[in-house]
Design an enzyme around this catalytic site. Structure first.
Site, PDB file in Angstrom:
ATOM      1  N   THR A  36      34.827  47.459   7.830  1.00 44.56           N
ATOM      2  CA  THR A  36      35.221  47.661   9.223  1.00 44.56           C
ATOM      3  C   THR A  36      34.946  49.096   9.653  1.00 44.56           C
ATOM      4  O   THR A  36      34.939  49.391  10.847  1.00 44.56           O
ATOM      5  CB  THR A  36      36.744  47.397   9.397  1.00 44.56           C
ATOM      6  OG1 THR A  36      37.421  48.076   8.345  1.00 44.56           O
ATOM      7  CG2 THR A  36      37.074  45.928   9.335  1.00 44.56           C
ATOM      8  N   LEU A 128      35.298  52.382  -6.881  1.00 47.88           N
ATOM      9  CA  LEU A 128      36.514  53.160  -6.601  1.00 47.88           C
ATOM     10  C   LEU A 128      36.156  54.555  -6.092  1.00 47.88           C
ATOM     11  O   LEU A 128      36.937  55.488  -6.186  1.00 47.88           O
ATOM     12  CB  LEU A 128      37.398  53.240  -7.853  1.00 47.88           C
ATOM     13  CG  LEU A 128      37.882  51.893  -8.413  1.00 47.88           C
ATOM     14  CD1 LEU A 128      38.672  52.093  -9.698  1.00 47.88           C
ATOM     15  CD2 LEU A 128      38.719  51.127  -7.399  1.00 47.88           C
ATOM     16  N   ASP A 175      35.644  56.197   2.519  1.00 47.39           N
ATOM     17  CA  ASP A 175      35.832  56.686   1.148  1.00 47.39           C
ATOM     18  C   ASP A 175      36.087  58.186   1.126  1.00 47.39           C
ATOM     19  O   ASP A 175      36.997  58.682   0.464  1.00 47.39           O
ATOM     20  CB  ASP A 175      34.591  56.378   0.297  1.00 47.39           C
ATOM     21  CG  ASP A 175      34.262  54.904   0.290  1.00 47.39           C
ATOM     22  OD1 ASP A 175      35.098  54.122   0.775  1.00 47.39           O
ATOM     23  OD2 ASP A 175      33.178  54.539  -0.192  1.00 47.39           O
TER      24      ASP A 175
HETATM   25  C1  GLA Z   1      31.690  51.461   0.830  1.00 53.24           C
HETATM   26  C2  GLA Z   1      31.421  52.484   1.916  1.00 53.24           C
HETATM   27  C3  GLA Z   1      32.580  52.552   2.914  1.00 53.24           C
HETATM   28  C4  GLA Z   1      32.967  51.165   3.410  1.00 53.24           C
HETATM   29  C5  GLA Z   1      33.128  50.185   2.253  1.00 53.24           C
HETATM   30  C6  GLA Z   1      33.357  48.782   2.705  1.00 53.24           C
HETATM   31  O1  GLA Z   1      32.746  51.866   0.019  1.00 53.24           O
HETATM   32  O2  GLA Z   1      31.200  53.757   1.360  1.00 53.24           O
HETATM   33  O3  GLA Z   1      32.238  53.403   3.978  1.00 53.24           O
HETATM   34  O4  GLA Z   1      32.053  50.692   4.342  1.00 53.24           O
HETATM   35  O5  GLA Z   1      31.994  50.206   1.402  1.00 53.24           O
HETATM   36  O6  GLA Z   1      34.581  48.653   3.330  1.00 53.24           O
END
Ligand code: GLA
Length: 389
Positions: A36, A128, A175
């Site tokens: 999202t 992670l 992240d």
């Molecule tokens: C990866 C990306 C994030 C996000 C997730 C999915 O971790 O780095 O920015 O889009 O996938 O939610």
């Protein structure tokens, strides 16, 4: 203490004279709100107590020397500050170099090189956010060692910028934001449309967050991820023909149902459906948590997995097995694939008394069906980056 091991390695490789500082930035697990963040929706991740450690000392020339305790084979890698380009075989060094490059692009130039030793205790490729933690620890080190005037939120944006423009992954902000802005025992309810956020205490009385590593990393993850971004963007373009929205995150479920026929391609329509419904699920989940209605939170996590499996298609057979088996176990409140997908980990909320059964049953079924033994981490929610030494 891990920082002492990193310091000892630094001394062994580069000598222990001068001022050596040690930093840490965490990885993250996302509880709900997947795919999202580049669709203007909400996310709900938390920082972990595992992450990346970095020892650093200034040099007198313009050389960067890197060593990773996780990838010892290539030994010390040297890169000149005057030649910062993404390297095909650079792999992990592209992350810290990309951040230094992004700082320089914003006028924050380094007046000397650095010796750097890294150690990460996030399982590699587990979803992670080992790479985001490496970006954030690099930014935090630069801010502290060179006195650059940046906030932790800036560090998240710089990390994302470098990943997008130096590393070629068109990731969203989640992240890096979770790593840079983490707060002990809290998850971050972030609206990616305007970066407004609140902290929500994770009070799971009698239950824990358990991360299960499928130990699967599919190839072409970056290109599949970028494909999803493009598909969502195309769906948005089609919707914009009939309604004045800037992002998919602006739509409620009802509005989406009303306008969805304007999305020409069936696959893109399912991608957009996920983005809209997942955003609404995230808002509902945070409300449920505030009302101490953990059962509803869990049901929304399960629905998130189904949507990622069927509509967004970023799950994989192995993570489906882990989530679907978890749903059968009494005491499992919710379980879903977490992170970018195509492998990596599931995140589950499990009542204390069910944790042993959870581990045993998932191990048994996964060994039978996949032939691998999954790894389990009962995780703690930690703070953002810090200087340790
Ligand atoms: C990866 C990306 C994030 C996000 C997730 C999915 O971790 O780095 O920015 O889009 O996938 O939610």
């Amino acid at each position: 203490m891990i920082e002492n091991d990193v310091l000892a390695k630094f001394g062994e490789l580069f000598g222990d004279e001068g001022e050596i500082r040690v930093y840490f930035a965490p990885g993250r697990v996302n509880l709900i709100g997947e795919h999202t963040d580049y669709n203007g929706g909400h996310v709900f991740p938390c920082a972990l107590t595992i992450g990346t450690y970095m020892a650093a000392r200034k040099r007198t020339d313009r050389t960067l020397r890197f060593y990773s305790m996780n990838f010892e084979k290539p030994g010390v890698i040297e890169i000149s500050l005057d030649e910062m380009k993404p390297k095909e075989d650079g792999e992990w060094t592209n992350y810290p170099v990309g951040v230094i490059w992004a700082f320089e692009g914003r006028g924050m130039k380094l007046d000397c090189g650095l010796d750097i030793v890294l150690y990460g205790n996030i399982p590699n490729g587990s979803g992670l956010s080992s790479s985001a933690s490496l970006e954030v620890v690099t930014g935090y080190m630069l801010k502290d060692m060179f006195g650059f005037d940046v906030t932790n939120q800036d560090l998240a944006l710089i990390g994302q910028y470098s990943e997008n423009n130096f590393n070629g992954c068109n990731c969203g902000i989640m992240d890096q934001f979770a790593s840079a802005m983490g707060k002990k025992d809290n998850a971050i309810f972030l609206d990616t449309a305007d970066l407004s956020y609140t902290y929500a205490p994770i009070a799971l009385e009698g239950a824990k967050i358990v991360v299960t590593n499928s130990l699967v990393k599919h190839s072409l993850v970056t290109s599949a991820y970028n494909d999803r971004r493009n598909e969502s963007a195309q769906a948005l373009k089609d919707l914009q023909e009939v309604c004045g929205i800037k992002s998919l995150g602006e739509l409620t479920e009802e509005e989406f149902e009303k306008y969805k026929s304007s999305i020409k391609d069936e696959t893109n329509r399912r991608r957009a459906k996920h983005a809209v419904y997942e955003n609404q699920r995230t808002i509902k989940a945070v409300d449920a948590l505030k009302n101490k209605d953990i059962e509803t939170f869990g049901k929304l996590m399960n629905a998130s997995h189904v949507s990622l499996r069927d509509d967004y298609e970023t799950s994989c057979e192995e993570c489906d097995i882990l989530a679907e088996e978890a749903w059968k176990i009494p005491g499992v409140i919710g379980s879903r694939i977490t992170g970018g997908g195509f492998g990596g980990c599931t995140v589950s909320i499990v009542k204390d008394e069910a944790i042993d059964t959870f581990k045993e049953q998932l191990t048994k079924v996964y060994e039978e069906k996949v032939g691998k033994t999954p790894e389990f981490y009962v995780v703690e929610v930690g703070d953002g980056p810090s200087r340790l030494v």
